[in-house]
Design a protein around this motif. Sequence first.
Motif, PDB file in Angstrom:
ATOM      1  N   GLY A 190       0.442  -1.213  -0.348  1.00  0.00           N
ATOM      2  CA  GLY A 190      -0.024  -0.129  -0.094  1.00  0.00           C
ATOM      3  C   GLY A 190       0.611   1.388  -0.062  1.00  0.00           C
ATOM      4  O   GLY A 190       1.658   1.533  -0.948  1.00  0.00           O
ATOM      5  N   HIS A 191       1.235   1.750   1.242  1.00  0.00           N
ATOM      6  CA  HIS A 191       2.043   2.900   1.426  1.00  0.00           C
ATOM      7  C   HIS A 191       3.419   2.800   0.467  1.00  0.00           C
ATOM      8  O   HIS A 191       3.955   3.528  -0.297  1.00  0.00           O
ATOM      9  CB  HIS A 191       2.484   2.942   2.406  1.00  0.00           C
ATOM     10  N   SER A 192       3.716   1.613   0.749  1.00  0.00           N
ATOM     11  CA  SER A 192       5.407   1.329  -0.196  1.00  0.00           C
ATOM     12  C   SER A 192       4.965  -0.378  -0.554  1.00  0.00           C
ATOM     13  O   SER A 192       3.803  -1.059   0.568  1.00  0.00           O
ATOM     14  CB  SER A 192       6.169   1.313   0.347  1.00  0.00           C
ATOM     15  N   ASP A 193       5.643  -0.551  -1.065  1.00  0.00           N
ATOM     16  CA  ASP A 193       5.088  -2.352  -1.911  1.00  0.00           C
ATOM     17  C   ASP A 193       5.292  -3.134  -0.672  1.00  0.00           C
ATOM     18  O   ASP A 193       4.383  -4.087  -0.438  1.00  0.00           O
ATOM     19  CB  ASP A 193       6.341  -2.781  -3.020  1.00  0.00           C
ATOM     20  N   GLY A 194       6.363  -2.269   0.165  1.00  0.00           N
ATOM     21  CA  GLY A 194       6.411  -3.732   1.076  1.00  0.00           C
ATOM     22  C   GLY A 194       6.379  -3.565   2.424  1.00  0.00           C
ATOM     23  O   GLY A 194       6.567  -3.827   3.772  1.00  0.00           O
ATOM     24  N   HIS A 195       5.226  -2.268   2.547  1.00  0.00           N
ATOM     25  CA  HIS A 195       4.832  -1.827   3.891  1.00  0.00           C
ATOM     26  C   HIS A 195       3.935  -3.225   5.027  1.00  0.00           C
ATOM     27  O   HIS A 195       3.475  -3.749   4.458  1.00  0.00           O
ATOM     28  CB  HIS A 195       3.835  -0.944   4.157  1.00  0.00           C
TER      29      HIS A 195
END
Length: 280
Positions: A190-195
């Motif tokens: 979401g916020h980052s791919d790995g969040h």
Amino acid sequence: MDQLVRNGLTITWLNGGVTHMDGGAMFGVVPKPLWSKKYPHNEANQIELRTDPMLIQKDGYNIVIDAGIGKGRLTEKQKRNYGVFEESSIEESLSRLKLSREDIDFVLMTHMHFDHATGLVRGTVDKESSFFSHAVVYTSEIEWNEMRSPNIRSKNTYWEMNWKSIQAQVKTFEQEVEVIPGVKLIHTGGHSDGHCIVIIEHQEETFIHMADIMPTHAHKNPLWVLAYDDYPMTSIHAKEKWHSFAKEKDAYYLFYHDYKYRAVKWNKDGEIVDSLIKTT
């Protein structure tokens, strides 16, 4: 310092510094007349965002969630751009608890953006070293890979200076990891791919830290996502999923960025029924 205390569990907010970011970017497509009713802004349209790590003390372990913006790590230009008027004083916070940075067993990184990861390292160029030198640092495999090989967009927030000194301490995972019984780091994207988010379960109570898919209490609406989110639809779906989980568990929400609240519990009608308000 602000603390949430239970029998056998203490959550303490450490002073990780503060940023002031553009309110429009922090609320994405939400019109200012709506978001400004829920979160204050200054004359430059910036909103205050704390960067205060949470220290979880449970079962004899000291666990830190995220690392703040560090001290002496940002240039004057960066401090101006990010509205940094106060840098980290985590060592002082730990000292007040009769702890040192070497006493931290685990660091749980929800993601590795600069405002979460710069405090992982101490010192300046050519004199850098790990801040939490004895800790295992957990982050998702996806996040760790992008941290070291950022793309044209993410290179602005994934900095080499924040990972080179800690790489030997890093452990990665794919979907979730239970660091100690009752404390999980779970990948959401979401916020980052790995969040990732953090779930704490202790003696029939549940605490959820949604990190930057819900950075403040004002972002509770699943549709209120950040312009900074790389995958906004993933953020929306993750918020819906974990809101349902939190409602079922009658959970407290914990915050790293919120200017006002450290922890909030909402009832099923969306009313705040309990909270811990920032005092320090």
